[in-house]
Design a protein around this motif. Structure first.
Motif, PDB file in Angstrom:
ATOM      1  N   SER A 193       0.838  -1.216   0.000  1.00 27.77           N
ATOM      2  CA  SER A 193       0.000   0.000   0.000  1.00 27.77           C
ATOM      3  C   SER A 193       0.865   1.255   0.000  1.00 27.77           C
ATOM      4  O   SER A 193       0.639   2.191   0.772  1.00 27.77           O
ATOM      5  N   LEU A 194       1.841   1.263  -0.878  1.00 27.93           N
ATOM      6  CA  LEU A 194       2.786   2.376  -0.903  1.00 27.93           C
ATOM      7  C   LEU A 194       2.109   3.676  -1.304  1.00 27.93           C
ATOM      8  O   LEU A 194       1.196   3.699  -2.153  1.00 27.93           O
ATOM      9  N   LYS A 195       2.574   4.744  -0.689  1.00 29.20           N
ATOM     10  CA  LYS A 195       2.034   6.076  -0.918  1.00 29.20           C
ATOM     11  C   LYS A 195       3.138   6.979  -1.458  1.00 29.20           C
ATOM     12  O   LYS A 195       4.329   6.716  -1.239  1.00 29.20           O
ATOM     13  N   PRO A 196       2.771   8.054  -2.139  1.00 27.47           N
ATOM     14  CA  PRO A 196       3.804   8.987  -2.628  1.00 27.47           C
ATOM     15  C   PRO A 196       4.711   9.493  -1.504  1.00 27.47           C
ATOM     16  O   PRO A 196       5.904   9.725  -1.735  1.00 27.47           O
ATOM     17  N   GLU A 197       4.168   9.627  -0.317  1.00 20.73           N
ATOM     18  CA  GLU A 197       4.995  10.106   0.800  1.00 20.73           C
ATOM     19  C   GLU A 197       5.994   9.061   1.314  1.00 20.73           C
ATOM     20  O   GLU A 197       6.837   9.389   2.146  1.00 20.73           O
ATOM     21  N   ASP A 198       5.904   7.843   0.812  1.00 23.97           N
ATOM     22  CA  ASP A 198       6.908   6.832   1.154  1.00 23.97           C
ATOM     23  C   ASP A 198       8.150   6.949   0.276  1.00 23.97           C
ATOM     24  O   ASP A 198       9.156   6.288   0.522  1.00 23.97           O
ATOM     25  N   MET A 199       8.076   7.775  -0.742  1.00 18.76           N
ATOM     26  CA  MET A 199       9.187   7.928  -1.673  1.00 18.76           C
ATOM     27  C   MET A 199      10.382   8.540  -0.954  1.00 18.76           C
ATOM     28  O   MET A 199      10.285   9.592  -0.321  1.00 18.76           O
ATOM     29  N   ALA A 200      11.517   7.847  -1.047  1.00 20.62           N
ATOM     30  CA  ALA A 200      12.724   8.273  -0.343  1.00 20.62           C
ATOM     31  C   ALA A 200      13.864   7.339  -0.709  1.00 20.62           C
ATOM     32  O   ALA A 200      13.659   6.325  -1.387  1.00 20.62           O
ATOM     33  N   VAL A 201      15.046   7.674  -0.247  1.00 18.22           N
ATOM     34  CA  VAL A 201      16.155   6.740  -0.278  1.00 18.22           C
ATOM     35  C   VAL A 201      16.097   5.941   1.018  1.00 18.22           C
ATOM     36  O   VAL A 201      16.043   6.523   2.110  1.00 18.22           O
ATOM     37  N   TYR A 202      16.089   4.628   0.880  1.00 23.83           N
ATOM     38  CA  TYR A 202      15.986   3.748   2.034  1.00 23.83           C
ATOM     39  C   TYR A 202      17.370   3.174   2.351  1.00 23.83           C
ATOM     40  O   TYR A 202      18.061   2.669   1.457  1.00 23.83           O
ATOM     41  N   TYR A 203      17.734   3.267   3.626  1.00 27.74           N
ATOM     42  CA  TYR A 203      19.046   2.823   4.073  1.00 27.74           C
ATOM     43  C   TYR A 203      18.913   1.656   5.049  1.00 27.74           C
ATOM     44  O   TYR A 203      18.127   1.720   6.003  1.00 27.74           O
ATOM     45  N   CYS A 204      19.704   0.647   4.815  1.00 22.68           N
ATOM     46  CA  CYS A 204      19.808  -0.459   5.764  1.00 22.68           C
ATOM     47  C   CYS A 204      20.750  -0.043   6.888  1.00 22.68           C
ATOM     48  O   CYS A 204      21.753   0.636   6.651  1.00 22.68           O
TER      49      CYS A 204
END
Length: 121
Positions: A84-95
């Motif tokens: 259920s991804l949203k536009p506000e989830d857009m980002a660089v994701y870091y482990c």
């Protein structure tokens, strides 16, 4: 040395799903917590989800019920299933991982190089 290598980012439409994976390798004695952070343009890096070696999880309120973190302690891997991804989830994701390299060394914080998640139609 220790390396965290992420994979699985990409472009997804709103409402879609994506799974991120991260593998820790190198000189590792033990890993405490593993997790994911994200940073959107112009914003600070924020915790998305984390899991201790004992399985205790912590999620940002904004992703509860949509994202699920999982971990394989034997393989030193952590995954983040995002639905259920949203536009506000857009980002660089870091482990991220808290790693002890030897029995005598302290736990230190390690980061992956980041993987881009784009949510757009």
């Amino acid at each position: 040395q220790v390396q965290l290598v992420e994979s699985g980012g990409g472009l997804v439409q709103p409402g879609g799903s994506l799974t991120l994976s991260c593998a820790a390798s190198g000189s590792i004695f033990s890993i405490n917590s593993m997790g994911w952070y994200r940073q959107a343009p112009g914003k600070e890096r924020e915790l998305v989800a984390s899991m201790t070696s004992g399985g205790i999880t912590n999620y940002a309120d904004s992703v509860k019920g949509r994202f699920t973190i999982s971990r394989d302690n034997a393989k030193n891997t952590v995954a983040l299933q995002m639905t259920s991804l949203k536009p506000e989830d857009m980002a660089v994701y870091y482990c991220n991982a808290l790693i002890k390299r030897t029995s005598r060394s302290p736990f230190l914080n390690y980061w992956g190089q980041g993987t881009q998640v784009t949510v757009s139609s």
